[in-house]
Every structure is written in structure tokens, then in C-alpha cells.
Scaffold this active site. Structure first.
Site, PDB file in Angstrom:
ATOM      1  CE1 TYR A 164      -3.764   2.479   0.853  1.00  0.00           C
ATOM      2  CE2 TYR A 164      -2.152   3.385   2.397  1.00  0.00           C
ATOM      3  CZ  TYR A 164      -3.346   3.495   1.699  1.00  0.00           C
ATOM      4  OH  TYR A 164      -4.117   4.626   1.854  1.00  0.00           O
ATOM      5  CE  LYS A 170      -3.401   5.371  -1.417  1.00  0.00           C
ATOM      6  NZ  LYS A 170      -4.446   6.096  -2.176  1.00  0.00           N
TER       7      LYS A 170
END
Length: 251
Positions: free
Chosen positions: A162, A166
Site C-alpha cells: 500500500y 501511494k
């Protein structure tokens, strides 16, 4: 763009959470919204929640629409842009807010789960920018706001893939800022900290988490929406990386 009235905004992840909050904020200021998400039923529910700007009637209000597709697949973007062309619409704003989270250590993560995270969070944002920028270049105007995360720059337990997705969004935004500025297109990125959404529901009640945040609380989706509106409306906001984390990044 000091006013959102009359603008057309595409909002991915628009059926809930940060994306929906941004769509509501922009719609309340008179923008027409194209909501993008995977689930048509959720999108229809979200569509009904877009309030009219005070003083507008149903006949004068902006028209909103929904588009159900996977942002990580180019076919959906091609169909959306084709429909927008048929409708003779400009795309004044793109909000890339679609995202899925992770709660597992890398060594214990399934390949399919990792691919899904990268596909939605990073590739979805790349594809959105790619297709919409082509339209904005012809218009010689437009503004993009990408939604990244504090975890793009700070460690997060069980969120390696994740975080990588990002961080990629921040890099993408910076690179595109150089590429598209000369075409009258602005692009910025928001790095929210812990925001109260369905995705953070499992940790939102943690007193220990709140104690780590200098302001002592999680943020709200409305506060992120307000930040997005600032970045869209301020004509000199370009290549802005906006931390919105209650001070957590200072600890």
C-alpha cells in the site's frame, strides 16, 4: 479556477469515503460530477446524496452521472472519455481517490492481493491521469488532484505494498507537474493521515493511535474534501504535496 460553479469533475472512488466527500463538496458548490467506482448500486446511492447548491432548482442544477468500471483497466477509461466526448463536455477537474488498503506483512501477502492494491491505487491513478490529460491538453486547462497517503513517506505496520503504491502516486504527480504545466494543466497531491472512513474503521477506535496524533484525533473526510477544493481553486497551486495528518508526520 476560483469557483467550482459550472465545472465538470471526474471523481474516482466516488461511491464512498474521501471520494464521495469530495464529490459532495464540489457538487454543493455547483460543479457537475461524474462518479466513478466499481459498484453501480453504490454509485447510485452516492449519486442521490449529492445535494443541490442553495438557490438552484432541479432544472438549473448541474447534471451528475455514474460510471462503473475498474480504474486499473484502460477499457473503462476509454469508454468514459468516449462518452464525455459524445456529451461535448470538458473535463475541468480529475480527482483520483480510488484506493484499497492492506493489513498484512509483505512475507505473508498473497500475490493476487498485492496486484490488486497496485492495480487500483497506482495504475488506476496513472491511467486516469493519462486519459484525462489528453483531453485537458486540447482544452489548454484543467486541474488534477491525486489522493496519496501519509504512508507514502512514513512507515506503516503491515502496509508495505500500500505504501509503495501511494509513494508512486507522489512521484507520478511531481513528474507530471513538470510535463503538463506548460499546457495550462495543474496537478497536486494530498497525503491524508488517518481519516475516519470504512477503510480505517478497524483502527479508528484505537486510543493509542489517537494519542500519537498531535491534534488527538483522526481527520474527517470533509476536511480532506476542503483541502481538495483549495488545491483546485487556487490558480497557483501546482506540484503541491499537501500533508493533512493532524501533525502525525511531525512525530
Amino acid at each position: 479556477m476560483r469557483s467550482l460553479a459550472g465545472a465538470h469533475a471526474i471523481v474516482t472512488g466516488g461511491s464512498r469515503g474521501i471520494g464521495l466527500a469530495i464529490a459532495k463538496h464540489f457538487a454543493a458548490e455547483g460543479a457537475s460530477i461524474s462518479l466513478v467506482g466499481r459498484d453501480e448500486a453504490r454509485l447510485q446511492t452516492a449519486l442521490q446524496s449529492l445535494d443541490l447548491k442553495p438557490g438552484l432548482t432541479l432544472h438549473s442544477a448541474p447534471k451528475h452521472a455514474t460510471y462503473a468500471f475498474d480504474v486499473g483497466k484502460t477499457s473503462g477509461w476509454q469508454s468514459l472519455m468516449s462518452q464525455i466526448k459524445s456529451n461535448k463536455q470538458n473535463v475541468d477537474i480529475l480527482i483520483n481517490a480510488a484506493g484499497i488498503t492492506q493489513n498484512s506483512f509483505l512475507f505473508n501477502s498473497a500475490t493476487t492481493d498485492m496486484r490488486a492494491i497496485l492495480n487500483t491505487n497506482l495504475e488506476g491513478t496513472v491511467h486516469g491521469c493519462q486519459f484525462v490529460i489528453q483531453k485537458m491538453m486540447k482544452q489548454k486547462s484543467g486541474c488534477i488532484v491525486n489522493v496519496s497517503s501519509l504512508l507514502a513517506t512514513h512507515a506503516g505496520r503491515g502496509a508495505s505494498v500500500y505504501a509503495a503504491s501511494k509513494a508512486g502516486i507522489v512521484g507520478l504527480t511531481r513528474a507530471l507537474a513538470w510535463e503538463v504545466g506548460r499546457f495550462g494543466i495543474r496537478i497536486n497531491v494530498i497525503l491524508p493521515g488517518y481519516i475516519e472512513t470504512e477503510m480505517t474503521a478497524s483502527i479508528a477506535k484505537s486510543d493509542s493511535l489517537e494519542s500519537l496524533i498531535p491534534l488527538g484525533r483522526l481527520g474527517s473526510v470533509e476536511e480532506v474534501a476542503d483541502a481538495a477544493a483549495f488545491l483546485v481553486k487556487n490558480p497557483y497551486a501546482h506540484n503541491t504535496v499537501l500533508n493533512l495528518d493532524g501533525g502525525l508526520s511531525a512525530t
